[in-house]
Design an enzyme around this catalytic site. Structure first.
Site, PDB file in Angstrom:
ATOM      1  N   GLY A 266       9.075   2.130  -0.940  1.00 11.60           N
ATOM      2  CA  GLY A 266       9.729   0.838  -0.841  1.00 11.60           C
ATOM      3  C   GLY A 266       9.892   0.165  -2.189  1.00 11.60           C
ATOM      4  O   GLY A 266      10.340   0.782  -3.154  1.00 11.60           O
ATOM      5  N   HIS A 267       9.471  -1.098  -2.262  1.00 11.41           N
ATOM      6  CA  HIS A 267       9.724  -1.931  -3.446  1.00 11.41           C
ATOM      7  C   HIS A 267       8.568  -1.915  -4.446  1.00 11.41           C
ATOM      8  O   HIS A 267       8.621  -2.602  -5.453  1.00 11.41           O
ATOM      9  CB  HIS A 267       9.984  -3.370  -2.976  1.00 11.41           C
ATOM     10  CG  HIS A 267      10.542  -4.278  -4.019  1.00 11.41           C
ATOM     11  ND1 HIS A 267      11.660  -3.966  -4.765  1.00 11.41           N
ATOM     12  CD2 HIS A 267      10.130  -5.509  -4.454  1.00 11.41           C
ATOM     13  CE1 HIS A 267      11.924  -4.960  -5.603  1.00 11.41           C
ATOM     14  NE2 HIS A 267      11.008  -5.903  -5.437  1.00 11.41           N
ATOM     15  N   TRP A 268       7.540  -1.124  -4.189  1.00 16.25           N
ATOM     16  CA  TRP A 268       6.310  -1.180  -4.983  1.00 16.25           C
ATOM     17  C   TRP A 268       5.914   0.213  -5.447  1.00 16.25           C
ATOM     18  O   TRP A 268       4.812   0.668  -5.200  1.00 16.25           O
ATOM     19  CB  TRP A 268       5.207  -1.785  -4.131  1.00 16.25           C
ATOM     20  CG  TRP A 268       4.486  -2.923  -4.776  1.00 16.25           C
ATOM     21  CD1 TRP A 268       4.829  -3.607  -5.899  1.00 16.25           C
ATOM     22  CD2 TRP A 268       3.268  -3.520  -4.308  1.00 16.25           C
ATOM     23  NE1 TRP A 268       3.923  -4.598  -6.168  1.00 16.25           N
ATOM     24  CE2 TRP A 268       2.958  -4.575  -5.203  1.00 16.25           C
ATOM     25  CE3 TRP A 268       2.430  -3.288  -3.221  1.00 16.25           C
ATOM     26  CZ2 TRP A 268       1.835  -5.384  -5.044  1.00 16.25           C
ATOM     27  CZ3 TRP A 268       1.323  -4.094  -3.058  1.00 16.25           C
ATOM     28  CH2 TRP A 268       1.023  -5.129  -3.961  1.00 16.25           C
TER      29      TRP A 268
END
Length: 288
Positions: A266-268
């Site tokens: 995801g975003h991490w």
């Protein structure tokens, strides 16, 4: 002598920074020693801090011989709060410039996640001579996506969490923040919620900043060609906050760039695929 892991308390530091006629008390963590310094810039999520954002990346960098600076941008962590009506990324860049000036650090490598990536680009555009290498993760330029309606579902949930900071809204945001939610423990949720609620001024001032200027993160796309630093772009294939085609814009705009995409991510990326990410970054920094 065996390596002693870095701790947040032992590395915690403060400096005063002048900004728009005001004195801001800025917090950062100063880890390790080395001829080269890597600055890590966190994202804009409620309760974010430099240490929390990069907890899985600090020790590998320090053990590799780098000095590591983790900045709490104004409005996050232990730094003073601020209502910002201009470019948030340029504000963060100015704050960072003052910090590294006061620390007498001539040149830095920049590693930024989301807002931190955008702020890293702002710093590089303003002071290119101060930047060694650049690592941009899930951020770096604003602008529209060709494939994803804006704002994304992730940004909508983030903004909702700022306005209504509850454990339910935190879980709603984090549920699409990472690809594999099995690592999201109750302890992590509790720590993040406590960070948020301990500084309600940060939450309120972020909302006021959005009301003063909804475009806190301007589109740097037209200026990307100015960046001459070697740049590693890292994205999660399943990022639901900043669409992957933003990474392609960076790749197209920055001549000396390369792109690595993590699947099931995801975003991490620096947290979800920490071991692979750390090795990727260390190899990139070590190259001539």
């Amino acid at each position: 002598m065996s390596y002693q892991p870095q701790t947040e308390a032992a590395t915690s530091r403060f400096l005063n920074v002048e900004e728009a006629g005001k004195t801001l008390r800025i917090h950062f963590n100063d880890c390790g020693q080395g001829d080269e310094t890597v600055v890590l810039l966190h994202g804009s999520g409620p309760g974010a801090t430099g240490w929390a954002n990069f907890s899985r990346n600090i020790d590998p960098l320090v053990k590799a011989g780098y000095r590591v600076i983790l900045l709490d941008c104004p409005g996050w962590g232990k730094s003073d709060s601020i209502v910002n009506s201009g470019s948030r990324s340029d504000l963060n860049a100015r704050i960072l410039k003052s910090v590294v000036d006061q620390l007498d650090i001539a040149k830095i490598h920049l590693l930024g996640n989301s807002m931190g990536g955008h702020s890293s680009v702002a710093f590089t555009l303003n002071w290119p001579e101060r930047v060694g290498k650049l690592v941009l993760m899930g951020g770096g330029t604003g602008g529209m996506s060709l494939f994803t309606p804006m704002p994304t579902e992730g940004i909508k949930r983030l903004n909702q969490l700022y306005r209504q900071p509850t454990i339910e809204n935190l879980k709603l945001m984090m549920d699409i923040f990472v690809f594999d939610t099995s690592d999201l423990t109750d302890a992590l949720f509790e720590a993040r919620l406590n960070n948020m609620l301990s500084r309600r001024d940060h939450l309120e001032n972020f909302v006021k900043s959005l009301e003063a200027n909804p475009k806190q993160f301007p589109d740097f796309g037209p200026r990307l060609a100015e960046i001459k630093a070697q740049t590693l772009i890292v994205w999660g294939r399943n990022d639901r906050f900043v669409p992957m085609d933003a990474g392609l814009r960076l790749l197209s705009g920055i001549a000396g760039s390369e792109l690595h995409i993590f699947r099931d991510c995801g975003h991490w990326a620096q947290w979800e695929h920490a071991d692979a990410f750390n090795q990727l970054v260390l190899n990139f920094l070590a190259r001539a």
